[in-house]
Structures are given as C-alpha cells and as structure tokens.
Motif scaffolding. Structure first.
Motif, PDB file in Angstrom:
ATOM      1  N   ILE A   1       0.834  -1.198   0.000  1.00  0.00           N
ATOM      2  CA  ILE A   1       0.000   0.000   0.000  1.00  0.00           C
ATOM      3  C   ILE A   1       0.870   1.250   0.000  1.00  0.00           C
ATOM      4  O   ILE A   1       1.917   1.286   0.658  1.00  0.00           O
ATOM      5  N   TYR A   2       0.425   2.234  -0.763  1.00  0.00           N
ATOM      6  CA  TYR A   2       1.040   3.566  -0.701  1.00  0.00           C
ATOM      7  C   TYR A   2      -0.039   4.542  -0.256  1.00  0.00           C
ATOM      8  O   TYR A   2      -1.115   4.610  -0.861  1.00  0.00           O
ATOM      9  N   VAL A   3       0.263   5.296   0.778  1.00  0.00           N
ATOM     10  CA  VAL A   3      -0.676   6.310   1.267  1.00  0.00           C
ATOM     11  C   VAL A   3       0.005   7.673   1.199  1.00  0.00           C
ATOM     12  O   VAL A   3       1.150   7.829   1.645  1.00  0.00           O
ATOM     13  N   CYS A   4      -0.698   8.644   0.631  1.00  0.00           N
ATOM     14  CA  CYS A   4      -0.148   9.992   0.549  1.00  0.00           C
ATOM     15  C   CYS A   4      -0.054  10.580   1.954  1.00  0.00           C
ATOM     16  O   CYS A   4      -0.997  10.476   2.734  1.00  0.00           O
ATOM     17  N   GLY A   5       1.077  11.181   2.232  1.00  0.00           N
ATOM     18  CA  GLY A   5       1.283  11.733   3.567  1.00  0.00           C
ATOM     19  C   GLY A   5       0.873  13.191   3.655  1.00  0.00           C
ATOM     20  O   GLY A   5       0.321  13.754   2.714  1.00  0.00           O
TER      21      GLY A   5
ATOM     22  N   GLU B   1       5.961  13.385  -7.210  1.00  0.00           N
ATOM     23  CA  GLU B   1       6.670  12.904  -6.015  1.00  0.00           C
ATOM     24  C   GLU B   1       6.086  11.573  -5.533  1.00  0.00           C
ATOM     25  O   GLU B   1       6.831  10.663  -5.167  1.00  0.00           O
ATOM     26  N   CYS B   2       4.751  11.451  -5.531  1.00  0.00           N
ATOM     27  CA  CYS B   2       4.148  10.222  -5.017  1.00  0.00           C
ATOM     28  C   CYS B   2       4.375   9.063  -5.985  1.00  0.00           C
ATOM     29  O   CYS B   2       4.601   7.926  -5.564  1.00  0.00           O
ATOM     30  N   ALA B   3       4.322   9.367  -7.293  1.00  0.00           N
ATOM     31  CA  ALA B   3       4.579   8.312  -8.284  1.00  0.00           C
ATOM     32  C   ALA B   3       5.990   7.754  -8.094  1.00  0.00           C
ATOM     33  O   ALA B   3       6.196   6.536  -8.121  1.00  0.00           O
TER      34      ALA B   3
ATOM     35  N   PRO C   1      -7.052  16.414  -8.578  1.00  0.00           N
ATOM     36  CA  PRO C   1      -6.200  15.845  -9.619  1.00  0.00           C
ATOM     37  C   PRO C   1      -5.099  14.912  -9.097  1.00  0.00           C
ATOM     38  O   PRO C   1      -4.478  14.227  -9.897  1.00  0.00           O
ATOM     39  N   HIS C   2      -4.846  14.905  -7.777  1.00  0.00           N
ATOM     40  CA  HIS C   2      -3.592  14.315  -7.308  1.00  0.00           C
ATOM     41  C   HIS C   2      -3.407  12.856  -7.713  1.00  0.00           C
ATOM     42  O   HIS C   2      -2.393  12.495  -8.313  1.00  0.00           O
ATOM     43  N   HIS C   3      -4.365  12.005  -7.393  1.00  0.00           N
ATOM     44  CA  HIS C   3      -4.167  10.587  -7.708  1.00  0.00           C
ATOM     45  C   HIS C   3      -4.311  10.289  -9.205  1.00  0.00           C
ATOM     46  O   HIS C   3      -3.618   9.422  -9.736  1.00  0.00           O
ATOM     47  N   GLU C   4      -5.227  11.001  -9.849  1.00  0.00           N
ATOM     48  CA  GLU C   4      -5.362  10.811 -11.304  1.00  0.00           C
ATOM     49  C   GLU C   4      -4.031  11.124 -11.997  1.00  0.00           C
ATOM     50  O   GLU C   4      -3.560  10.365 -12.848  1.00  0.00           O
TER      51      GLU C   4
HETATM   52 ZN    ZN Z   1       0.394  11.722  -2.941  1.00  0.00          ZN
END
Ligand code: ZN
Length: 420
Positions: free
Chosen positions: A40-44, A236-238, A261-264
């Motif tokens: 799992i990746y969760v945005c901080g 950064e998250c990618a 838009p962040h996850h898209e």
């Molecule tokens: Zn993120």
C-alpha cells in the motif's frame, strides 16, 4: 526518514478474513490482497498544519486495513510519502516570516507524535520529497526522453533558460479512468486544487507541473539536465511509490479530496514510469470530516487538532474510538460530543471485559469483529459486535477464564484500542 515508534500489537487466536474494500475505479468491493503479500502507498501530510482530525480519520482507516492484513498473516509493505516542500508550505513560511524547513520539521514531529499517541502502526517506508529529489529528477528526465513530458519557458529576467517541465497527458490513453469525471469537473478541480490551467505555453490546460525551475526566494535543488528547481506535487508520489514498493502494488490511498487531480495525475505519471496500465490495483479514499458546517480544511481555518485535544486531557483511546465510530468512506460532521460518547463506551467495555465474573465465550464476538472489518472495514459493525458481547456478558453462563482476555486482545489488534 524514520517514521514513529509503533505500538506493540496483540496476537489473537486464529486468522482473519481477506478484507474487501471499495474500489473507486470499479465501484465494487474487491479483495484488498490477492497473494501472500500486501502493499500500500498512502499519501502523507504536507507539514504546515498537522495533525487535524481529518488527517487522523484518514490515517486511522489505512491503519485498520494494515491491522486486518496482519491478522490475515500476509507480508506487508506499507509506504507513506511526506510532502515536505510544496507551495502551501512555502506560502506559510512567507506569511509567518519563518523558515520553511523549521515549519516542516516541527509539524512533521507533531504528526509523528500524534500518530504514535493514536496507536497507528507506522509505515515500513516513510519518505519525504526533499530526500527523494535525485530519484524524481531521474524520472522527469526519463519522461522528457520518452515523450511523456515537455519544457515550458519561464518569463522574466532571472529565469532559467531550461524552463519548467510539464507532463503531456495526451500520450496517456488511460488518463481520467481513476476519477471518471467530466472534462468540466476536471478543469474546475484542477484550478481549485493547485493546478495552473491558464499557464501560457502548456499543450493542454490540465497538463501538470513535474519540475519547477528555480525562482528567486524559493528553495531549489540540483536537477541535472533539468536545471535547478523543485518537484511538482503529483510526480513525487509516483516516484516514492515506485522506489519503495514492487509494481503493481495493491492499494493507493488518501482522502477523497486527492482523487482528482492528485491521484489521477500521480497514477498517470506512474504509468509513464513503470509502463504498467494499472500501477495500483485498487484505490481507496476516505471521507471528509466537516466542522462548523464546512469541510475541515486549512484554507477555511476550521481545524480541530489532535494535539490540542490530547493536551486538553482527551484520552487517545477515546479519540481513536470516536473517529473509527464512523465508516471510513462517510463524510461527517465533528460536533465534539463524540469524545464523551466514546469515553462512556470505553468505560463500559473496561468495566465488563476487565471484571472477573462476566467472562462469556468471546470467540463468536471476535469472529463478528473480523467479519465486519473484512466487509470494507465496517468499524461500525465491529464496534457493535463488542457492544453486543459486553451487553450480554453478565448473562453468559459459559465463563471461560481466558475468553475476555482474547476479546481484549482482539480489540487491541484489530481496532487499535488498548483497554488497559
Ligand atoms: Zn500523494
């Protein structure tokens, strides 16, 4: 980066069921794990106003999923990012006259302390943007070379000749599949949430920033062929997810306000980097907490902070129970009285589960808790199962000595609430 010291989690007899969670892309419940490994990746957080109850509500939901996976016995890889340099943080620094690094480090420390107090299991990998700049630079360079990104000139006398770098969304045929939004809604949310649709020189209004060339008064890092600058938000998250997890990974998580838009955008960048159509098998998003009639948010200033409540004497177990008393996908209004209700419930659980006499068999109650959590992390059902046992306990004839101890451990292991 070291996250925080995790709680010791009780072990309970048996194993749980595979948790099924609601997947935004298909709109159906899907198994959150399909092998003996779960990832799992969760945005901080962006560390300038942490940790409000909306944050806590979000990270508790993913903590419940991690706990259910532990109970299932699968190996877990949990990565969380930290947006420790970004426009809102720099704006806060400018507005207060403080150094952005000091704000970030102070707020990150506060967040970690709040997570530890709430008995949240820390991620295995906790990575900030600042420490990931070299990897982000390499990814953006690769995207330019592969035709997924392009440069946009920066106006002004002191501007870098290399310009900013934007992703070219037109080369991603899957863009838009995560959120399923109309083009009008995409345009509106992009402008509201940090995007720059009207920036001259872009190929498309929605194309997101990957690398911002250095500007006077802003922090910047060596970007090799990109020139000095700093990363855009979504890349950064990618990159952190690609660096820390095997691809594809099981779950991409965050609050509902990150869907677009962040996850898209972030998933679109992940597709470019990894070559996979679906780098995250599922996406899981948590509901928004409201306060005073509006979404709890930094921009509206209606935040309730975890640290403030703890300082005022609210018990962390009561706060945790108050927050998980709502299903994670619900949008709901924090009224303040939830803490008193949770304290009353905790006292009742402690009285009954801790007393010697009413120790009925608890296996059925534990099975009900497990089943509820496996059903899209239904904490409301899990808490009801504990209430049901507690209410029936004085009448139970089967007084197995260890039954209540097992239930106490299950409440700790699965719900994260330590009664003693
Ligand atoms: Zn993120």
């Amino acid at each position: 980066m070291h996250p925080w010291t995790g709680p010791i989690v009780s072990v309970i007899p048996g194993t749980g069921e595979v948790p099924r969670i609601y997947d935004d892309i298909t709109g159906t419940l899907q198994p959150s794990v399909v092998s003996d490994r779960a990832s799992i990746y969760v945005c901080g957080i962006t560390p300038y106003d942490s940790t409000h109850l909306g944050h806590a509500f979000t990270y508790l939901a993913f903590d419940l999923l991690v706990r259910a996976w532990r109970d299932l016995g699968v190996a877990i890889s949990y990565a969380q990012g930290l947006t420790d340099v970004d426009d809102p943080l720099l704006e806060r620094a400018r507005a207060t006259g403080k150094d952005w690094r000091r704000i970030a480090s102070k707020q990150t420390a506060l967040y970690k302390a709040d997570m530890a107090a709430l008995r949240v299991i820390p991620p295995d990998s906790y990575r900030g943007v600042v420490e990931s700049v070299p990897q982000i630079v390499a990814a953006v360079e690769w995207m330019i070379d592969a035709g997924h990104a392009y440069r946009v000139p920066v106006a002004g006398p002191s501007a870098s000749s290399l310009g900013d770098v934007y992703a070219d969304l037109a080369v991603d045929p899957h863009f838009g599949s995560l959120s399923g939004l109309s083009r009008e809604a995409q345009d509106r949310l992009f402008a509201q949430r940090g995007g720059d649709p009207d920036r001259p020189g872009k190929r498309h209004r929605l194309d997101p920033l990957l690398w911002r060339a250095a500007r006077p008064g802003e922090p910047s890092w060596d970007g090799r062929t990109l020139g000095r600058g700093r990363p855009g938000w979504h890349i950064e998250c990618a990159v952190i997810a690609a660096e820390t997890l095997d691809q594809p990974f099981d779950v991409l998580g965050g609050g509902t306000d990150l869907v677009f838009p962040h996850h898209e955008m972030s998933v679109s960048h992940s597709r470019a980097i990894t070559g996979l159509d679906q780098p995250a098998r599922l996406t899981m998003h948590t509901g928004m907490l409201h306060y005073d009639g509006q979404k709890m948010s930094k921009s509206l200033g209606n935040l309730v902070f975890v640290s403030d409540l703890l300082e005022r004497g609210v018990g962390p177990a009561a706060l945790r129970l108050a927050l998980i008393s709502r299903h994670y996908r619900e949008d709901w209004e924090w009224r303040g009285r939830e803490v008193a209700l949770a304290e009353a419930r905790l006292n009742r659980w402690r009285d009954v589960i801790g007393s010697v006499k009413p120790q009925g068999h608890s296996g059925e109650a534990i099975a009900k808790i497990r089943a509820a959590l496996a059903n899209d992390l239904d904490t409301v059902g899990a808490i009801a199962a504990v209430d049901e046992w507690v209410n029936a306990a004085p009448l139970a004839r089967d007084r197995t000595p260890y039954a209540a101890a097992d239930l106490r451990r299950a409440i700790d292991a699965l719900l994260g609430i330590k009664l003693y």
